[in-house]
Design an enzyme around this catalytic site. Structure first.
Site, PDB file in Angstrom:
ATOM      1  CG  HIS A 167      15.614 -18.020  -7.996  1.00 14.66           C
ATOM      2  ND1 HIS A 167      14.383 -17.405  -7.939  1.00 14.66           N
ATOM      3  CD2 HIS A 167      15.605 -18.973  -7.029  1.00 14.66           C
ATOM      4  CE1 HIS A 167      13.655 -17.968  -6.984  1.00 14.66           C
ATOM      5  NE2 HIS A 167      14.362 -18.908  -6.420  1.00 14.66           N
ATOM      6  N   GLY A 168      19.082 -14.996  -9.495  1.00 11.27           N
ATOM      7  CA  GLY A 168      20.235 -14.603 -10.296  1.00 11.27           C
ATOM      8  C   GLY A 168      20.018 -14.425 -11.778  1.00 11.27           C
TER       9      GLY A 168
END
Length: 207
Positions: A167-168
């Protein structure tokens, strides 16, 4: 008068304890009893010994880091979690400074680490970093990314740290999470101490 003499029979005698058949029977019975006692004892001894699962769920883990060169990371398991042990280079330690304004909790004030790791390096000594390798967002596993990477998901001035591709979320080299990322808190620092110059015990604060 002629007396009548009745025939007599010999009185029954007790079986001799030296009878070979009886002796063999007694020895066989004793052997079976001993075998039964041993069979009962072995499972009991095994049951009091800690199982591998029990050790994984709570026992401390001692790790030899003598083979770790600066910039290298070793991963071990503790309580079913991956734990990173990184030997920081002087450049990696230096890169931890100057990013405070970008971080959610730069002073490590939240409870993701023991008191002795509530510092800029989040470690007992600046050159050895120990952290649980699980993202604090949804439990994914981040990866270490060195400075100068061409990863388009990271800033051009990326100074090195950890990136969660799920999800970064991004973390600096001390596991401190950057602002405006899904992960709400820094990476967890487990209790640990040094049992020697090159041995780390994970899972306990002191011997």
């Amino acid at each position: 008068m002629t007396s009548l003499t009745l025939p007599t029979s010999p009185l029954p005698t007790e079986p001799s304890t030296t009878n070979p058949d009886r002796r063999n029977w007694m020895l066989a019975t004793g052997a079976l009893g001993a075998a039964g006692a041993l069979a009962t004892a072995v499972p009991f001894v095994a049951s009091v010994a800690p199982s591998e699962r029990a050790k994984a769920m709570g026992a401390a883990v001692e790790v030899d880091i003598g083979d770790l060169m600066p910039g290298q990371t070793k991963t071990v398991e503790w309580r079913g979690k991956p734990v990173w042990i990184t030997r920081r280079s002087p450049e990696m330690v230096e890169a931890l400074a100057g990013q405070e304004s970008k971080l959610v909790d730069p002073q490590s004030q939240r409870e993701q680490q023991p008191e002795y790791a509530q510092n800029a390096t989040r470690s007992r000594t600046p050159d050895v970093f120990v952290a649980v390798g699980i993202c604090t967002h949804l439990g994914c596993s981040p990866t270490a990314v060195a400075a100068g990477t061409s990863n388009p998901s990271l800033d051009a001035d990326w100074a090195g740290g950890f990136f969660c591709p799920c999800h970064g979320s991004t973390f600096d080299g001390a596991g401190r999470v950057f602002k405006n990322k899904p992960a709400p808190t820094n990476l967890e620092i487990p209790p640990h101490y040094f049992a020697g110059a090159n041995r780390v015990v994970i899972g306990e604060d002191a011997a």
